[in-house]
Design a protein around this motif. Structure first.
Motif, PDB file in Angstrom:
ATOM      1  N   ALA A   1       0.835  -1.206   0.000  1.00 11.20           N
ATOM      2  CA  ALA A   1       0.000   0.000   0.000  1.00 11.20           C
ATOM      3  C   ALA A   1       0.867   1.253   0.000  1.00 11.20           C
ATOM      4  CB  ALA A   1      -0.920  -0.016   1.209  1.00 11.20           C
ATOM      5  N   LEU A   2       1.965   1.198   0.772  1.00  9.25           N
ATOM      6  CA  LEU A   2       2.828   2.374   0.874  1.00  9.25           C
ATOM      7  C   LEU A   2       3.526   2.719  -0.442  1.00  9.25           C
ATOM      8  CD1 LEU A   2       4.440   1.987   4.408  1.00  9.25           C
ATOM      9  CD2 LEU A   2       2.953   3.817   3.642  1.00  9.25           C
ATOM     10  N   THR A   3       3.728   1.709  -1.305  1.00  9.76           N
ATOM     11  CA  THR A   3       4.378   2.021  -2.584  1.00  9.76           C
ATOM     12  C   THR A   3       3.448   2.807  -3.493  1.00  9.76           C
ATOM     13  OG1 THR A   3       3.609   0.002  -3.590  1.00  9.76           O
ATOM     14  CG2 THR A   3       5.786  -0.093  -2.565  1.00  9.76           C
ATOM     15  N   LEU A   4       2.150   2.793  -3.179  1.00 12.87           N
ATOM     16  CA  LEU A   4       1.126   3.473  -3.997  1.00 12.87           C
ATOM     17  C   LEU A   4       1.179   3.009  -5.452  1.00 12.87           C
ATOM     18  CD1 LEU A   4       1.363   7.154  -2.658  1.00 12.87           C
ATOM     19  CD2 LEU A   4      -0.175   5.356  -1.891  1.00 12.87           C
ATOM     20  N   GLY A   5       1.637   1.806  -5.646  1.00  9.53           N
ATOM     21  CA  GLY A   5       1.650   1.245  -6.999  1.00  9.53           C
ATOM     22  C   GLY A   5       2.850   1.649  -7.843  1.00  9.53           C
ATOM     23  N   ALA A   6       3.680   2.535  -7.302  1.00 13.03           N
ATOM     24  CA  ALA A   6       4.854   2.971  -8.075  1.00 13.03           C
ATOM     25  C   ALA A   6       6.034   2.094  -7.687  1.00 13.03           C
ATOM     26  CB  ALA A   6       5.151   4.432  -7.786  1.00 13.03           C
ATOM     27  N   GLU A   7       6.266   1.054  -8.477  1.00 13.68           N
ATOM     28  CA  GLU A   7       7.286   0.088  -8.083  1.00 13.68           C
ATOM     29  C   GLU A   7       8.551   0.183  -8.930  1.00 13.68           C
ATOM     30  OE1 GLU A   7       5.497  -3.750  -7.676  1.00 13.68           O
ATOM     31  OE2 GLU A   7       4.464  -3.122  -5.846  1.00 13.68           O
ATOM     32  N   ASP A   8       8.659   1.264  -9.695  1.00 12.97           N
ATOM     33  CA  ASP A   8       9.838   1.462 -10.536  1.00 12.97           C
ATOM     34  C   ASP A   8      10.978   2.024  -9.682  1.00 12.97           C
ATOM     35  OD1 ASP A   8      11.701   2.058 -12.400  1.00 12.97           O
ATOM     36  OD2 ASP A   8      10.520   3.594 -13.457  1.00 12.97           O
ATOM     37  N   ILE A   9      12.047   1.225  -9.492  1.00 10.29           N
ATOM     38  CA  ILE A   9      13.177   1.778  -8.734  1.00 10.29           C
ATOM     39  C   ILE A   9      14.441   1.781  -9.602  1.00 10.29           C
ATOM     40  CG2 ILE A   9      12.460   1.522  -6.333  1.00 10.29           C
ATOM     41  CD1 ILE A   9      13.810  -1.225  -6.318  1.00 10.29           C
ATOM     42  N   SER A  10      14.239   2.107 -10.873  1.00 11.12           N
ATOM     43  CA  SER A  10      15.396   2.244 -11.754  1.00 11.12           C
ATOM     44  C   SER A  10      16.162   3.508 -11.372  1.00 11.12           C
ATOM     45  CB  SER A  10      14.921   2.347 -13.201  1.00 11.12           C
ATOM     46  OG  SER A  10      14.161   3.521 -13.345  1.00 11.12           O
ATOM     47  N   HIS A  11      17.366   3.631 -11.906  1.00  8.89           N
ATOM     48  CA  HIS A  11      18.215   4.772 -11.568  1.00  8.89           C
ATOM     49  C   HIS A  11      17.514   6.092 -11.897  1.00  8.89           C
ATOM     50  CE1 HIS A  11      21.845   6.887 -10.694  1.00  8.89           C
ATOM     51  NE2 HIS A  11      21.832   7.463 -11.888  1.00  8.89           N
ATOM     52  N   GLU A  12      16.865   6.164 -13.072  1.00 11.79           N
ATOM     53  CA  GLU A  12      16.194   7.409 -13.491  1.00 11.79           C
ATOM     54  C   GLU A  12      15.061   7.747 -12.531  1.00 11.79           C
ATOM     55  OE1 GLU A  12      16.546   4.818 -15.837  1.00 11.79           O
ATOM     56  OE2 GLU A  12      18.473   5.720 -16.420  1.00 11.79           O
ATOM     57  N   ALA A  13      14.288   6.708 -12.159  1.00 11.89           N
ATOM     58  CA  ALA A  13      13.151   6.945 -11.267  1.00 11.89           C
ATOM     59  C   ALA A  13      13.626   7.471  -9.921  1.00 11.89           C
ATOM     60  CB  ALA A  13      12.370   5.654 -11.084  1.00 11.89           C
ATOM     61  N   LEU A  14      14.719   6.907  -9.423  1.00 11.67           N
ATOM     62  CA  LEU A  14      15.233   7.345  -8.125  1.00 11.67           C
ATOM     63  C   LEU A  14      15.772   8.767  -8.196  1.00 11.67           C
ATOM     64  CD1 LEU A  14      16.959   4.158  -6.689  1.00 11.67           C
ATOM     65  CD2 LEU A  14      14.706   5.091  -6.185  1.00 11.67           C
ATOM     66  N   GLU A  15      16.360   9.109  -9.362  1.00 11.41           N
ATOM     67  CA  GLU A  15      16.843  10.481  -9.525  1.00 11.41           C
ATOM     68  C   GLU A  15      15.677  11.456  -9.539  1.00 11.41           C
ATOM     69  OE1 GLU A  15      19.476  10.769 -12.837  1.00 11.41           O
ATOM     70  OE2 GLU A  15      21.226  10.631 -11.518  1.00 11.41           O
ATOM     71  N   ALA A  16      14.592  11.041 -10.184  1.00 10.13           N
ATOM     72  CA  ALA A  16      13.389  11.882 -10.199  1.00 10.13           C
ATOM     73  C   ALA A  16      12.869  12.059  -8.770  1.00 10.13           C
ATOM     74  CB  ALA A  16      12.325  11.244 -11.080  1.00 10.13           C
ATOM     75  N   ASP A  17      12.939  10.981  -7.980  1.00 10.88           N
ATOM     76  CA  ASP A  17      12.538  11.055  -6.566  1.00 10.88           C
ATOM     77  C   ASP A  17      13.349  12.113  -5.843  1.00 10.88           C
ATOM     78  OD1 ASP A  17      10.831   9.041  -6.985  1.00 10.88           O
ATOM     79  OD2 ASP A  17      11.801   7.586  -5.649  1.00 10.88           O
ATOM     80  N   GLU A  18      14.649  12.100  -6.074  1.00 10.24           N
ATOM     81  CA  GLU A  18      15.520  13.033  -5.372  1.00 10.24           C
ATOM     82  C   GLU A  18      15.202  14.473  -5.729  1.00 10.24           C
ATOM     83  OE1 GLU A  18      19.770  12.236  -5.255  1.00 10.24           O
ATOM     84  OE2 GLU A  18      19.232  10.188  -4.656  1.00 10.24           O
ATOM     85  N   ARG A  19      14.890  14.677  -7.012  1.00 17.79           N
ATOM     86  CA  ARG A  19      14.504  16.043  -7.429  1.00 17.79           C
ATOM     87  C   ARG A  19      13.221  16.470  -6.721  1.00 17.79           C
ATOM     88  NH1 ARG A  19      16.216  14.208 -12.446  1.00 17.79           N
ATOM     89  NH2 ARG A  19      14.101  13.815 -13.179  1.00 17.79           N
ATOM     90  N   ALA A  20      12.296  15.529  -6.602  1.00 17.04           N
ATOM     91  CA  ALA A  20      11.026  15.842  -5.920  1.00 17.04           C
ATOM     92  C   ALA A  20      11.271  16.174  -4.451  1.00 17.04           C
ATOM     93  CB  ALA A  20      10.071  14.664  -6.050  1.00 17.04           C
TER      94      ALA A  20
END
Lengths: 261, 415
Positions: free
Chosen positions: B151-170
């Motif tokens: 539930a905590l992932t909210l369905g976003a299970e992409d943990i590729s390098h690009e996705a994690l970088e986008a996380d950091e920007r957020a």
């Protein structure tokens, strides 16, 4: 040939175009303009206290407590009487035991924590009583600070509290410079003098005015030029309490001196 | 008995209805929101301004700020005479009141911290969910955990390098947006007091700024203190588990990491402490210099009745002593613990001296009121507005932090 699409577009445009001038008509409603010019209100309750006439009997406090169901022995009151004794050395001694409910039978000044201060007759330069109540301010800080709008001002200027809506945060109690607000010991909501709104709106006088045998307290309508209270306020030298707070209080005093807090 | 009568002692002339209506819970309220705001600002120093040295404590203080958040509301609820109507502040706010802003600021801030935490911990959520999913025969507790983390992932299970970088920007953007909101959350608590024109001690436009500065000071202090305590626990655990799991950081590694973080963080603490003291002294000097009508009674409250509270405990023990402790060379953990505890005491006393001190005199300016803190409660009211109620408020955030740490471990490296 007009298509359905362009028909819808044009009708929307027309409705929009018409709505604009129509809303302008609403803005300049001549009836409302006329009403607002003289602010349209026929009643604005004010109070007049003649301190020269007060003898400190405390009947007003008794009458108020009974009328407004404030527990008789609770140490809070909607209205109270203060005793001022100014001595020749320039010091001011003030007290209001039980809000002056039982009068001032003890000559000594109540200085709190169960202690009393005796003042000899020959030391006194002047002494007098000052009744206090809610000032029903024109710019009431208590109404401004209420987070839920449970306290509000009526059209005729009286500030009321909605006991069903008050959350009991105490911000209004803190915001009042006159210390007229408190928590009702039974309802546990903010409580204050409301000029006996249930009485004055039915053509009666307030309980304290009725109880005062000396005519020290009077209520009137400042919008009525024939009202005797209005006549005194407009023609005689009256004063108000703590004007510096910008609250525009509407309880006027005759014979107020600088010692009054 | 009338509300307030149980703990108020009156001296000389006070209006008949005057009591100490705002008690220790209203002291706790700005103290707790101050800790929330301060902890968040500390974490943002790393996320926004890239203060690398604060990396170790940044995630820790973010989670701690979130744990403190619900507790900021608790003292208000305990203080209200009609707590069941407390929600009306959010539902039917009356916007001329400073308190009415609470709902909006509080929820905005809560949402910012929650989403920032989500971005920080998304990788952890996904990894945990995937790990649990891989287990074929899950026990009941594992099943529940799996549900929770999925539930905590909210369905976003992409943990590729690009996705994690986008996380950091957020995270960076949210942290940047959070700083003004955190300052507003606390500044407005200062505004609640500073705008009460009926109270001579409270009314000053400096109040919100003073509140923000001391909030950051207290937030950083509490983060350092809690950080040290948890690191000490980790050191003890590490000593035990080292033999079993050699890949865990050793006792020495933990120790040097700990002192580095503490030294760096305490520098920021001292900076904000200087700003807070300067503003408070400016306010005091200004009042004495202008000597308005109310100064006569304020002077007697500040220099006579509350002298010990203000000058000995708040300025002396709470500001001067920790200032010296932190500025002396070669900071040790023990000295940092003492220093941060004294800073917390100082900020608490500052709140106390504002809230209780502001009611220590009558608005007639002719009498005094003394707050007698109820220690042993004899009814609900003396429980809520006494020592027990305050302790309850102080303990709850640590319990929440303990639970949050299970879901969002503050020491596990994520990104």
């Amino acid at each position: 040939m007009i298509t359905r699409r362009s028909f819808c577009k044009k009708s929307l445009l027309m409705i929009g175009g018409l709505a604009l001038p129509l809303s302008a008509f609403e803005l300049f409603d001549p009836k409302r303009l006329l009403a607002e010019k003289g602010d349209g209100k026929k009643v604005r309750w004010v109070f007049l206290v003649d301190t020269e006439k007060c003898v400190g009997c405390g009947f007003c406090v008794k009458g108020c407590k009974t009328e407004n169901e404030i527990p008789y022995d609770a140490n809070v009151t909607r209205t109270w009487v203060e005793r001022y004794v100014v001595t020749k050395d320039g010091k001011t001694h003030i007290d209001s035991p039980k809000g002056g409910r039982d009068g001032f039978e003890n000559r000594a000044i109540d200085i709190g924590e169960g202690k009393f201060q005796e003042i000899k007759n020959e030391e006194i330069s002047k002494a007098f009583f000052v009744p206090k109540l809610c000032n029903q301010c024109d710019n009431p800080p208590c109404v401004q600070v209420c987070p839920v709008g449970a306290t509000y001002q009526t059209e005729d200027g009286v500030v009321l509290v909605d006991r069903k809506w008050c959350i009991g945060c105490g911000y209004c109690v803190m915001g009042c410079p006159y210390g007229v607000r408190f928590f009702h010991p039974v309802y546990h909501t903010a409580e204050k003098c409301n000029f006996c709104y249930h009485r004055i709106s039915q053509g009666m006088k307030t309980a304290c005015v009725e109880a005062c045998a000396f005519g020290a307290r009077r209520i009137g309508n400042i919008r009525d030029p024939e009202d005797p209270v209005t006549k005194i306020i407009t023609t005689e030298r009256v004063n108000v309490l703590k004007e510096e707070y910008g609250t525009t209080p509407q309880v006027f005093y005759l014979g107020l001196t600088k010692e009054v807090k | 008995m009338v509300h307030g009568e149980a703990w108020t002692l009156k001296e000389f002339f006070t209006y008949p209805n005057e009591y100490i209506y705002w008690t220790i819970q209203i002291v706790m309220y700005p103290f707790m929101t101050g800790l929330v705001a301060g902890a968040f600002v500390l974490s943002s120093l790393y996320h926004v301004f890239n203060v690398k040295a604060l990396k170790g404590i940044a995630r820790f203080s973010l989670v701690f700020s979130f744990a403190l958040l619900p507790v900021a509301m608790l003292p208000l609820m305990l203080h209200l005479q009609q707590p069941q109507r407390g929600i009306e502040v959010m539902m039917t706010p009356h916007f001329t009141s400073a308190i009415a802003a609470f709902g909006i600021v509080f929820t905005t801030y809560g949402m910012i911290v929650a989403s920032e935490l989500w971005f920080v911990y998304r990788k952890h959520f996904v990894e945990t969910a995937l790990r649990l999913r891989a287990i074929a025969d899950r026990s009941f507790s594992e099943h529940l955990l799996h549900l929770l983390f999925t539930a905590l992932t909210l369905g976003a299970e992409d943990i590729s390098h690009e996705a994690l970088e986008a996380d950091e920007r957020a995270v960076k953007k949210l942290a940047a947006a959070g700083i003004p909101v955190a300052c507003f959350l606390h500044g407005y608590a200062g505004f609640i007091f500073g705008s009460v024109k009926a109270n001579a001690l409270w009314m000053t436009p400096l109040m919100p700024v003073i509140f923000i500065c001391s909030a950051v000071v207290s937030g950083i202090a509490l983060c350092i203190l809690t950080y040290i305590v948890t690191m000490e626990v980790r050191k003890i655990l590490a000593a035990h588990r080292q033999k079993q799991y050699p890949e865990l950081p050793s006792h020495e590694e933990l120790k040097s990491a700990e002192i580095d973080v503490v030294t760096m963080t305490s520098r920021y603490l001292v900076m904000f402490l200087v700003a807070a003291i300067t503003l408070e002294l400016l306010d005091l000097i200004f009042r004495g210099y202008t000597a308005m009508k109310s100064w006569d009674i304020l002077r007697r409250v500040i220099y006579e009745r509350d002298f010990v509270n203000i000058f000995v405990i708040q300025y002396g023990m709470g500001n001067l002593v920790p200032f010296i402790l932190f500025l002396m060379p070669r900071l040790t953990i023990r000295r940092a613990v003492l220093g941060t505890m004294l800073v917390l005491l100082g900020v608490f006393m500052m709140r106390w001296n504002v809230v209780i001190g502001g009611q220590a005199f009558s608005s007639s300016l002719s009498g005094f009121m003394h707050y007698h803190l109820p220690i042993v409660p004899h009814d609900m009211e003396t429980f809520k507005e006494g020592l027990c109620g305050a302790l309850l408020v102080a303990v709850v955030p640590f319990c929440i932090f303990y639970v949050l740490n299970k879901v969002m471990p503050v020491f596990k490296d994520t990104h």
